[in-house]
Design an enzyme around this catalytic site. Structure first.
Site, PDB file in Angstrom:
ATOM      1  N   ASP A  73       0.820  -1.245  -0.047  1.00 53.91           N
ATOM      2  CA  ASP A  73      -0.072  -0.011   0.072  1.00 53.91           C
ATOM      3  C   ASP A  73       0.608   1.439  -0.009  1.00 53.91           C
ATOM      4  O   ASP A  73       1.667   1.336   0.655  1.00 53.91           O
ATOM      5  CB  ASP A  73      -0.835   0.112   1.195  1.00 53.91           C
ATOM      6  CG  ASP A  73      -1.627  -1.253   1.679  1.00 53.91           C
ATOM      7  OD1 ASP A  73      -1.434  -2.004   0.972  1.00 53.91           O
ATOM      8  OD2 ASP A  73      -2.058  -1.339   2.867  1.00 53.91           O
TER       9      ASP A  73
ATOM     10  N   GLU B   9     -10.537  -2.245   4.784  1.00 53.48           N
ATOM     11  CA  GLU B   9      -8.905  -1.776   4.613  1.00 53.48           C
ATOM     12  C   GLU B   9      -8.886  -0.428   4.043  1.00 53.48           C
ATOM     13  O   GLU B   9      -9.605   0.152   3.492  1.00 53.48           O
ATOM     14  CB  GLU B   9      -8.145  -2.865   4.004  1.00 53.48           C
ATOM     15  CG  GLU B   9      -8.137  -4.032   4.772  1.00 53.48           C
ATOM     16  CD  GLU B   9      -7.141  -5.177   4.000  1.00 53.48           C
ATOM     17  OE1 GLU B   9      -6.305  -5.868   4.849  1.00 53.48           O
ATOM     18  OE2 GLU B   9      -6.705  -5.232   2.838  1.00 53.48           O
TER      19      GLU B   9
HETATM   20  C1  FRU Z   1      -4.024  -3.393   2.868  1.00 49.82           C
HETATM   21  C2  FRU Z   1      -3.260  -4.001   4.168  1.00 49.82           C
HETATM   22  C3  FRU Z   1      -3.563  -2.926   5.286  1.00 49.82           C
HETATM   23  C4  FRU Z   1      -2.374  -3.423   6.168  1.00 49.82           C
HETATM   24  C5  FRU Z   1      -1.275  -3.451   5.094  1.00 49.82           C
HETATM   25  C6  FRU Z   1      -0.213  -4.514   5.933  1.00 49.82           C
HETATM   26  O1  FRU Z   1      -3.197  -4.147   1.646  1.00 49.82           O
HETATM   27  O2  FRU Z   1      -3.778  -5.384   4.399  1.00 49.82           O
HETATM   28  O3  FRU Z   1      -5.036  -3.215   5.792  1.00 49.82           O
HETATM   29  O4  FRU Z   1      -2.223  -2.188   6.906  1.00 49.82           O
HETATM   30  O5  FRU Z   1      -1.702  -4.190   4.104  1.00 49.82           O
HETATM   31  O6  FRU Z   1       0.773  -4.621   5.102  1.00 49.82           O
END
Ligand code: FRU
Length: 532
Positions: A70, A252
């Site tokens: 992300d 998320e």
């Molecule tokens: C989304 C996610 C978020 C989390 C991160 C962990 O892709 O699952 O919810 O904070 O990636 O790397």
């Protein structure tokens, strides 16, 4: 007898002549109009060079090496766009998360910076956001030198292994040198949690209308809104989403912001929620809600489920805080948890979407969030070919050969009729894009686009989307191909589609096909300059 033979010969000659004319005619129908475009430069990707490995995007952001997911902490300050990102510096698969960091003055060219945040005794550093605390409300900097503040999720592996639920809490770190070096707040976590397994991805922003710091984070199947006067003490205000929207997976990476509707004075709030799994093409995707936010709670009367992108590879995208000229700039992670760990790249894994400007419109009385590549992208375009009008007859093809399709952009306006675009190479890889006017669908078929067998779902299905919001008689296409991605924007971003592709050789041929008479106007093919 002679004259009988003469007659027979004459008749046969006539029949043969007619047959030849008919044959020629039918050949003509099938014959291709062919345009060869000689590229002004030949592409040689020298894999020993920096950022030149096979499939390395040449104009999208990707980490110099190792794993990325992300985008995080997107904030603009003093002429610089900061992009932090979920980063694992030891491997090309997901691992203990850090925040990587890159900066840019134009959202197109990026400088790789030192890792910003490292895991500590409270946990790994999951997704979050960053703000400039310009009035030093936190007291962590000074009024003369306001702190840059990152608020992120701590994920504690020990607690998770012990089978307890309180693995995730929110932490704070600050930088007094514009993101170069970071100090963790000594009383972390700033929001703890004892009961929720999923409790993460805080997006913090200054709510100018309510004059208060605001945070939205997600807790499994809903979002929670908080407010704060100093970025440290947070008060829960409301929850949203338990019985609304898509719930095929965990929520998320939320974001919330306000936009004007078209050129009117009407304003609406947009709440972005990524969900995994449960997206239209399987796995990960980002839905959005249009509604109103009074500073404490978000309300909507939206009934349908809306997606920011209908391709398979645009996830966890959020927007910049403080972007200049009130623009809302979005960047997504160009992958999908279904196969993110398996894609056939070496040294690094994953890239970001092109930065996109978001805007809000009403189509048929329905709010639509539009995405378009940021205007700075235009500087990368080098015109290679243009033609005002191409008329394609029924069952005819127009073929272009060009050795730069994997680093190019195509723009044109077509009639709202059936149209098929096939990008291919001489080893029979093909990427098929299909506009079906009768069914009112748009599809991307990457089943034979190159390497697809690294995971079972990647090349399994044609990705087909209903496109009721295409209501005009013409359709504007913008298609942007980099070495391992395709991004498509229809009618000024009413629909966008982002997909990864891994051709075994570059695509060198494009054929435009139709089963109806079709006029294509203002076709341009641009080469896109590399950024590294
Ligand atoms: C989304 C996610 C978020 C989390 C991160 C962990 O892709 O699952 O919810 O904070 O990636 O790397």
């Amino acid at each position: 007898m002679d004259s009988k033979w003469d007659k027979l010969l004459a008749v046969s000659a006539l029949v043969i002549a007619i047959l030849i004319v008919l044959l020629l005619n039918s050949c003509q129908k099938e014959s291709n109009t062919s345009f060869a475009i000689s590229s002004s430069e030949t592409i040689t990707i020298d894999s020993t060079k920096f950022h030149k490995e096979p499939y390395r995007p040449q104009f999208h952001f990707s980490p110099e090496k190792k794993w990325m997911n992300d985008p995080n902490g997107m904030v603009y300050y003093k002429g610089i766009y900061h992009l932090f990102y979920q980063y694992y510096p030891e491997d090309i698969v997901w691992g203990p998360m850090h925040w990587g960091h890159a900066t840019s003055t134009d959202l197109i060219h990026w400088n790789h910076k030192k890792i910003a945040l490292f895991p500590d005794q409270l946990g790994l550093i999951f997704s979050g956001s960053a703000v400039i605390d310009i009035h030093n409300t936190s007291g962590l900097g000074t009024k003369e030198n306001p702190p840059m503040i990152a608020i992120f999720t701590y994920h504690n592996m020990e607690i998770e292994k012990a089978g307890k639920l309180n693995t995730q809490s929110q932490g704070l770190a600050y930088s007094l040198d514009e993101g170069e070096t970071w100090t963790k707040y000594d009383k972390n976590p700033i929001i703890s949690n004892l009961v929720l397994k999923d409790f993460r991805d805080p997006k913090v922003f200054w709510n100018e209308t309510a004059k208060i710091w605001t945070m939205v984070l997600v807790a499994g199947d809903h979002a929670k809104f908080y407010t704060s006067k100093n970025l440290i003490n947070w008060e829960l205000q409301s929850e949203f989403g338990k019985n609304i929207g898509a719930h095929g997976g965990v929520w998320e990476c939320p974001d919330i912001f306000k936009l004007k509707v078209g050129h009117s004075q009407e304003e609406k709030w947009i709440l972005l929620i990524s969900i995994n799994p449960g997206a239209p093409n399987g796995g990960s995707g980002t839905q959005y809600f249009i509604g109103d936010f009074d500073g404490k709670s978000f309300k909507t009367d939206q009934k349908d489920i809306k997606w920011i992108d209908y391709g398979a590879d645009n996830y966890a995208g959020v927007t910049y805080n403080d972007a200049p000229n009130g623009k809302r700039i979005f960047i997504g992670w160009m992958s999908n948890w279904l196969y993110a760990r398996n894609t056939p790249t070496k040294n690094w894994r994953s890239a970001m979407t092109l930065p996109r400007e978001l805007s809000l419109s009403k189509v048929n009385g329905n709010y639509v969030l539009k995405s378009n590549p940021v205007e700075q992208f235009k500087k990368q375009q080098v015109s290679e070919f243009s033609k005002d009008l191409i008329s394609i007859k029924t069952e005819e093809k127009t073929t272009f050969t060009y050795d730069y399709f994997n680093q190019s952009e195509l723009q044109f306006k077509a009639e709202a009729k059936n149209l098929k675009l096939v990008f291919s190479n001489n080893v029979n890889d093909s990427l098929v894009i299909n506009y079906d006017a009768k069914q009112k669908t748009f599809s991307i078929d990457r089943r034979h686009s190159g390497i697809v067998n690294f995971e079972k779902t990647f090349g399994k299905d044609v990705h087909k989307t209903a496109i009721p919001n295409i209501t005009s008689n013409t359709v504007d296409y913008q298609i942007i191909l980099d070495w391992s991605s395709v991004e498509i924007f229809l009618n000024g971003g009413i629909y966008s589609f982002t997909e990864q592709i891994f051709p075994t050789k570059p695509y060198t041929k494009l054929s435009i096909q139709t089963d109806e008479k079709q006029e294509i106007r203002n076709l341009t093919i641009n080469k896109i300059k590399g950024i590294w």
